[in-house]
Design a protein around this motif. Structure first.
Motif, short mmCIF file in Angstrom:
data_model
loop_
_atom_site.label_atom_id
_atom_site.label_comp_id
_atom_site.label_asym_id
_atom_site.label_seq_id
_atom_site.Cartn_x
_atom_site.Cartn_y
_atom_site.Cartn_z
N GLU A 74 0.85 -1.19 0.00
CA GLU A 74 0.00 0.00 0.00
C GLU A 74 0.88 1.24 0.00
O GLU A 74 1.83 1.32 0.78
CB GLU A 74 -0.86 0.05 1.27
N ASN A 75 0.55 2.18 -0.88
CA ASN A 75 1.24 3.46 -0.87
C ASN A 75 0.26 4.51 -1.36
O ASN A 75 -0.33 4.37 -2.43
CB ASN A 75 2.49 3.44 -1.74
N TYR A 76 0.09 5.54 -0.54
CA TYR A 76 -0.83 6.63 -0.87
C TYR A 76 -0.04 7.92 -1.11
O TYR A 76 -0.34 8.95 -0.53
CB TYR A 76 -1.87 6.80 0.24
N GLU A 78 3.16 8.39 -0.33
CA GLU A 78 4.17 8.61 0.71
C GLU A 78 5.54 8.13 0.22
O GLU A 78 5.64 7.39 -0.76
CB GLU A 78 3.77 7.85 1.98
N THR A 81 6.60 2.68 1.32
CA THR A 81 5.47 1.81 1.03
C THR A 81 5.30 0.82 2.17
O THR A 81 6.29 0.36 2.74
CB THR A 81 5.72 1.05 -0.29
#
Length: 109
Positions: A74-76, A78, A81
């Motif tokens: 998951e990486n939004y 940022e 990860t």
């Protein structure tokens, strides 16, 4: 279970595409540990379904070696990860140590 430790990962070269790694071995920030796997944050770009040798240092200062497989990321937007991994070939005695700590930790909360 939430935990704040670092582990060192070493790529298993014969599995997956690891050409993009900056280093053959690198440290990551573990954020969660269970008897079945762990979650960590890293700025390295890792691929799903790749494998890494690792040594996990437990709260008791005991260590165990295992292979992990990246099964989630998951990486939004940022810098780091979040990766979810499952243990491959972990010894039942090491799983038990983690379970015992989880129970003790829950009783303290």
């Amino acid at each position: 279970m939430d935990i704040n430790v670092s582990i060192k990962l070493s790529s298993v070269r014969n599995k997956g595409n690891l050409d993009g790694l900056k280093n053959d071995a690198f440290e990551v920030e573990v954020v969660n540990l269970s008897k079945d796997g762990l979650a960590f944050k890293s700025s390295e770009k890792l691929e799903l379904n790749t494998y890494y040798d690792t040594t996990v240092l437990l709260w008791t200062k005991e260590k165990f070696q295992t292979v992990i497989e990246i099964v989630r990321m998951e990486n939004y937007g940022e810098e780091q990860t979040l990766y979810g991994c499952r243990f491959i070939g972990i010894m039942p005695s090491d799983q038990l140590k983690i379970q015992i700590y989880e129970m003790v930790s829950e009783m303290e909360d």
